[in-house]
Design an enzyme around this catalytic site. Structure first.
Site, PDB file in Angstrom:
ATOM      1  N   ARG A 101       1.959  45.922  36.205  1.00 53.04           N
ATOM      2  CA  ARG A 101       1.342  44.746  36.808  1.00 53.04           C
ATOM      3  C   ARG A 101      -0.119  44.688  36.375  1.00 53.04           C
ATOM      4  NH1 ARG A 101      -1.779  47.362  39.626  1.00 53.04           N
ATOM      5  NH2 ARG A 101      -2.863  45.508  40.328  1.00 53.04           N
ATOM      6  N   GLY A 102      -0.788  43.601  36.794  1.00 49.20           N
ATOM      7  CA  GLY A 102      -2.183  43.405  36.425  1.00 49.20           C
ATOM      8  C   GLY A 102      -2.275  42.527  35.196  1.00 49.20           C
ATOM      9  N   ARG A 105       6.552  36.433  35.466  1.00 49.85           N
ATOM     10  CA  ARG A 105       5.573  36.224  36.548  1.00 49.85           C
ATOM     11  C   ARG A 105       4.754  34.984  36.183  1.00 49.85           C
ATOM     12  NH1 ARG A 105       2.505  40.753  39.518  1.00 49.85           N
ATOM     13  NH2 ARG A 105       2.858  39.186  41.129  1.00 49.85           N
ATOM     14  N   ASP A 128      -5.803  36.499  37.702  1.00 44.75           N
ATOM     15  CA  ASP A 128      -4.535  36.377  36.990  1.00 44.75           C
ATOM     16  C   ASP A 128      -4.463  35.094  36.170  1.00 44.75           C
ATOM     17  OD1 ASP A 128      -2.325  38.549  37.961  1.00 44.75           O
ATOM     18  OD2 ASP A 128      -3.887  38.236  39.449  1.00 44.75           O
TER      19      ASP A 128
END
Length: 382
Positions: free
Chosen positions: A64-65, A98, A253
């Protein structure tokens, strides 16, 4: 056939386990991830042999990230190409894993473009796969360099805004080496302040409902020897009121063309608190997070996650017998509906500055952001 298994890093020092790496064992290339859902209790590696396994790792937040998702997406395309899978299909499922994280699509497209260009030039599948891998590795290296540049620029900005050092920084979610090819984004700035002897305290929001701050940022801060304190998200207001916060540092993000910032849910309330208490609210993110095709905050697609993340609680490394839909211990009555957006959007007028590897935008306006992006493209081309 998709394959997924774990390895424990018992023979390695924990601090030497990277968040992501490419390996080529005799049975074929693999992408190895540090499974972030198992931290901080144990450091376990997840080995992916095709894009479908990587997509599941992305959706489950094992990886993630924003910056790291871009790197993972590029390596995922390279993995599909190297193992002879359908590259178009792999790229499509990876890019959609995502939706809020713009870097993921950037990384996927970059590796896919390199693959297609080489395939058109040589007609050789192996060479095209090698080109995709080279693109992924280049993105990985560029992100590490960007991380260093953001840390330097961010610390300079902090010193300008808060002369005298002794910075007390509040951060949200996780923005360190676990999200980056280098030492991170916002966390890298705090780490630079620590190394320079100018960090008095890092305030770590626990970041509900998945506790990335408590599990991951505190983990990284402890390993770096930083002075840090963990707080519940809803305690931030009292911390501001007590005058204990000098600056807020977060990642992003997606940054829209007008400077609106999508970040982990809970970031927007911090921006409101910071404005009321006259505290700088600083966003640290690479230019790959800026999306000129998204005109404003209202146009950002915000990922909605499963309700059980809110209605249940689970220690990832401890399976719970008889648990709820997500395998955890129920916190709410059976059948309770939950509102669980992964991100919220902060308007540009609440953002003091956006720090990138190429420069700082302050005040945050669409014009200033476009100028920085254009200047960066000119430097890259030249």
């Amino acid at each position: 056939m998709a394959d997924q298994y774990v390895q424990t890093g018992e023979d390695s020092k924990p601090t030497e386990i990277p968040a992501i790496r490419w390996e080529e064992p005799p049975e074929g290339p693999v992408l190895v991830l540090l499974d972030q859902t198992r931290l901080p209790a144990e450091e376990v590696e997840l080995v992916c042999t095709d894009a479908s396994v990587l997509v599941e790792a992305i959706r489950s937040l094992a990886v993630r990230g924003a910056p790291l998702l871009g790197i993972a997406g590029a390596y995922g395309v390279a993995l599909a190409a190297a193992r002879g899978y359908d590259v178009d299909e792999a790229a499509a499922v990876l890019a959609g894993a995502r939706p809020t994280a713009v870097n993921l699509g950037v990384g996927v497209r970059r590796a896919e473009a390199a693959y297609r260009a080489e395939l058109a030039r040589s007609g050789d599948q192996a060479q095209a796969a090698a080109a995709a891998l080279a693109a992924a590795r280049a993105l990985h290296q560029e992100d590490a360099a960007a991380s260093s540049a953001m840390a330097e620029r961010g610390l300079t900005l902090l010193d300008e805004l808060l002369p005298g050092g002794g910075h007390r920084i509040l951060t949200h979610c996780n923005t360190g080496s676990l999200v980056s090819g280098g030492e991170g984004t916002a966390f890298a700035v705090a780490l630079a302040a620590h190394r320079a002897g100018r960090l008095r305290r890092l305030w770590v929001d626990e970041t509900r409902p998945l506790l990335q701050g408590a599990r991951l940022t505190a983990y990284e801060a402890a390993r770096s020897g930083m002075a840090y304190t963990l707080l519940t998200d809803n305690a931030a207001g009292s911390l501001f009121a007590a005058g204990e916060v000098d600056a807020v540092l977060i990642g992003a993000d997606r940054i829209a063309a007008d400077g609106s910032v999508a970040n982990k849910v809970g970031s927007y309330p911090l921006a409101v608190l910071a404005r009321y208490h006259h505290v700088p609210f600083i966003v640290v993110a690479p230019l790959t997070t800026v999306d000129p095709d998204t005109p404003d905050g209202a146009s950002i697609e915000v990922e909605q996650r499963a309700g059980h993340e809110v209605t249940e609680i689970a220690a990832p490394q401890v399976p719970v017998a008889g648990g709820g839909a997500g395998g955890g211990i129920p916190l709410a009555p059976l059948g309770t509906q939950a509102y669980n957006p992964a991100f919220d959007v902060t308007p540009p007028e609440l953002v003091t500055a956006i720090v990138t590897e190429e420069g700082v935008v302050s005040p945050v306006t669409a014009e200033a952001l476009a100028e920085l992006c254009a200047r960066s493209r000119q430097v890259t081309i030249s």
